[in-house]
Design a protein around this motif. Structure first.
Motif, PDB file in Angstrom:
ATOM      1  N   UNK A 198      62.980  22.276  37.114  1.00  0.00           N
ATOM      2  CA  UNK A 198      62.399  22.242  35.772  1.00  0.00           C
ATOM      3  C   UNK A 198      61.357  23.339  35.606  1.00  0.00           C
ATOM      4  N   UNK A 199      61.046  23.634  34.354  1.00  0.00           N
ATOM      5  CA  UNK A 199      60.027  24.638  34.066  1.00  0.00           C
ATOM      6  C   UNK A 199      58.633  24.059  34.275  1.00  0.00           C
ATOM      7  N   UNK A 200      57.701  24.945  34.569  1.00  0.00           N
ATOM      8  CA  UNK A 200      56.313  24.521  34.695  1.00  0.00           C
ATOM      9  C   UNK A 200      55.818  24.089  33.316  1.00  0.00           C
ATOM     10  N   UNK A 201      55.096  22.959  33.281  1.00  0.00           N
ATOM     11  CA  UNK A 201      54.609  22.436  32.009  1.00  0.00           C
ATOM     12  C   UNK A 201      53.128  22.105  32.096  1.00  0.00           C
ATOM     13  N   UNK A 205      45.580  21.890  34.334  1.00  0.00           N
ATOM     14  CA  UNK A 205      46.567  21.506  35.335  1.00  0.00           C
ATOM     15  C   UNK A 205      47.963  21.612  34.731  1.00  0.00           C
ATOM     16  N   UNK A 206      48.853  22.204  35.501  1.00  0.00           N
ATOM     17  CA  UNK A 206      50.262  22.297  35.154  1.00  0.00           C
ATOM     18  C   UNK A 206      51.053  21.623  36.275  1.00  0.00           C
ATOM     19  N   UNK A 245      49.042  25.276  44.489  1.00  0.00           N
ATOM     20  CA  UNK A 245      49.841  24.093  44.191  1.00  0.00           C
ATOM     21  C   UNK A 245      49.638  22.986  45.203  1.00  0.00           C
ATOM     22  N   UNK A 246      49.706  21.752  44.724  1.00  0.00           N
ATOM     23  CA  UNK A 246      49.610  20.589  45.608  1.00  0.00           C
ATOM     24  C   UNK A 246      50.686  19.586  45.205  1.00  0.00           C
ATOM     25  N   UNK A 250      55.010  19.482  41.853  1.00  0.00           N
ATOM     26  CA  UNK A 250      53.921  20.284  42.401  1.00  0.00           C
ATOM     27  C   UNK A 250      52.947  20.538  41.251  1.00  0.00           C
ATOM     28  N   UNK A 251      51.692  20.225  41.484  1.00  0.00           N
ATOM     29  CA  UNK A 251      50.657  20.383  40.469  1.00  0.00           C
ATOM     30  C   UNK A 251      49.851  21.648  40.749  1.00  0.00           C
TER      31      UNK A 251
END
Length: 121
Positions: free
Chosen positions: A43-46, A36-37, A114-115, A92-93
Protein backbone atom coordinates in the motif's frame (compact mmCIF):
# COMPACT_ATOMS: atom_id res chain seq x y z
CA UNK A 1 22.18 17.44 9.29
CA UNK A 2 18.84 16.61 10.92
CA UNK A 3 17.96 13.19 12.31
CA UNK A 4 14.58 11.82 13.32
CA UNK A 5 14.74 8.78 15.60
CA UNK A 6 11.58 6.80 16.29
CA UNK A 7 10.87 4.37 19.09
CA UNK A 8 7.97 2.51 20.66
CA UNK A 9 6.81 0.11 17.98
CA UNK A 10 6.17 -3.55 18.57
CA UNK A 11 3.65 -6.36 18.70
CA UNK A 12 0.34 -5.78 20.46
CA UNK A 13 -2.96 -7.62 20.64
CA UNK A 14 -6.13 -6.15 19.14
CA UNK A 15 -7.61 -3.60 21.53
CA UNK A 16 -4.21 -2.84 23.02
CA UNK A 17 -2.19 0.37 23.11
CA UNK A 18 1.21 1.59 22.02
CA UNK A 19 2.97 4.94 22.24
CA UNK A 20 5.37 6.01 19.53
CA UNK A 21 8.01 8.68 20.03
CA UNK A 22 10.10 10.59 17.52
CA UNK A 23 12.94 12.87 18.55
CA UNK A 24 14.46 15.37 16.14
CA UNK A 25 18.11 16.29 16.62
CA UNK A 26 21.00 17.94 14.83
CA UNK A 27 21.04 21.31 13.13
CA UNK A 28 17.58 22.71 13.93
CA UNK A 29 16.65 26.38 13.87
CA UNK A 30 12.91 25.81 13.74
CA UNK A 31 10.37 23.03 13.19
CA UNK A 32 7.01 23.65 11.60
CA UNK A 33 4.71 20.64 11.36
CA UNK A 34 5.54 17.19 12.66
CA UNK A 35 3.57 14.09 11.87
CA UNK A 36 3.22 10.36 11.56
CA UNK A 37 2.67 8.38 8.38
CA UNK A 38 2.28 4.65 7.90
CA UNK A 39 2.78 2.18 5.11
CA UNK A 40 1.36 -1.31 5.04
CA UNK A 41 2.73 -3.96 2.65
CA UNK A 42 1.60 -3.32 -0.90
CA UNK A 43 0.00 0.00 0.00
CA UNK A 44 0.96 3.64 -0.37
CA UNK A 45 2.27 5.64 2.55
CA UNK A 46 -0.58 7.55 4.20
CA UNK A 47 -0.87 10.33 6.72
CA UNK A 48 -1.94 9.16 10.17
CA UNK A 49 -1.74 12.38 12.18
CA UNK A 50 0.02 15.72 12.14
CA UNK A 51 0.53 18.64 14.50
CA UNK A 52 1.58 22.16 13.57
CA UNK A 53 3.90 24.51 15.41
CA UNK A 54 0.79 26.18 16.78
CA UNK A 55 -0.66 22.94 18.11
CA UNK A 56 -3.36 22.33 15.50
CA UNK A 57 -3.88 18.64 14.81
CA UNK A 58 -5.13 16.62 11.87
CA UNK A 59 -6.04 12.93 11.82
CA UNK A 60 -6.88 10.31 9.24
CA UNK A 61 -10.54 9.33 9.51
CA UNK A 62 -9.54 5.74 10.27
CA UNK A 63 -7.78 6.70 13.51
CA UNK A 64 -9.95 9.54 14.84
CA UNK A 65 -11.01 8.89 18.41
CA UNK A 66 -8.35 6.20 18.87
CA UNK A 67 -5.01 7.93 18.23
CA UNK A 68 -3.71 11.13 19.79
CA UNK A 69 -0.73 13.14 18.53
CA UNK A 70 1.17 15.43 20.87
CA UNK A 71 4.40 17.35 20.85
CA UNK A 72 7.11 18.53 23.23
CA UNK A 73 8.38 21.78 21.71
CA UNK A 74 11.40 21.98 24.01
CA UNK A 75 12.58 18.44 23.27
CA UNK A 76 11.65 18.60 19.56
CA UNK A 77 9.76 15.36 20.06
CA UNK A 78 6.42 14.19 18.70
CA UNK A 79 4.35 11.36 20.17
CA UNK A 80 1.57 9.18 18.89
CA UNK A 81 -0.62 7.50 21.49
CA UNK A 82 -2.44 4.63 19.82
CA UNK A 83 -5.37 3.04 21.65
CA UNK A 84 -7.93 0.42 20.64
CA UNK A 85 -5.54 -0.91 18.04
CA UNK A 86 -6.89 -3.00 15.19
CA UNK A 87 -5.16 -5.50 12.89
CA UNK A 88 -5.59 -3.00 10.05
CA UNK A 89 -3.33 -0.59 11.93
CA UNK A 90 -0.42 -2.94 11.23
CA UNK A 91 2.21 -1.05 9.24
CA UNK A 92 5.59 0.61 9.39
CA UNK A 93 5.10 4.00 11.02
CA UNK A 94 7.29 6.89 9.88
CA UNK A 95 7.92 10.19 11.60
CA UNK A 96 8.04 13.33 9.45
CA UNK A 97 9.12 16.87 10.22
CA UNK A 98 9.26 20.13 8.31
CA UNK A 99 12.54 21.64 9.51
CA UNK A 100 14.44 24.87 8.96
CA UNK A 101 18.02 23.83 9.79
CA UNK A 102 19.52 27.32 10.07
CA UNK A 103 18.31 30.93 10.15
CA UNK A 104 19.39 31.45 6.53
CA UNK A 105 18.11 28.15 5.10
CA UNK A 106 14.76 27.17 3.72
CA UNK A 107 12.38 24.51 4.97
CA UNK A 108 13.23 20.85 4.30
CA UNK A 109 11.25 17.66 4.79
CA UNK A 110 12.84 14.95 6.94
CA UNK A 111 11.85 11.35 7.65
CA UNK A 112 12.66 8.82 10.32
CA UNK A 113 13.75 5.28 9.56
CA UNK A 114 10.39 3.78 10.48
CA UNK A 115 9.16 1.57 13.29
CA UNK A 116 7.08 -1.57 12.86
CA UNK A 117 3.68 -1.81 14.55
CA UNK A 118 2.01 -5.20 14.40
CA UNK A 119 -1.48 -5.78 15.78
CA UNK A 120 -2.23 -9.46 16.04
CA UNK A 121 -3.55 -12.05 18.44
Amino acid sequence: QVQLVESGGGLVQPGGSLRLSCAASGSIFSINAMGWYRQAPGQQRELVAAITSGGSTNYADSVKGRFTISRDYVKNTVYLQMNSLKPEDTAVYYCNADVRPTYSSGWDDYWGQGTQVTVSS
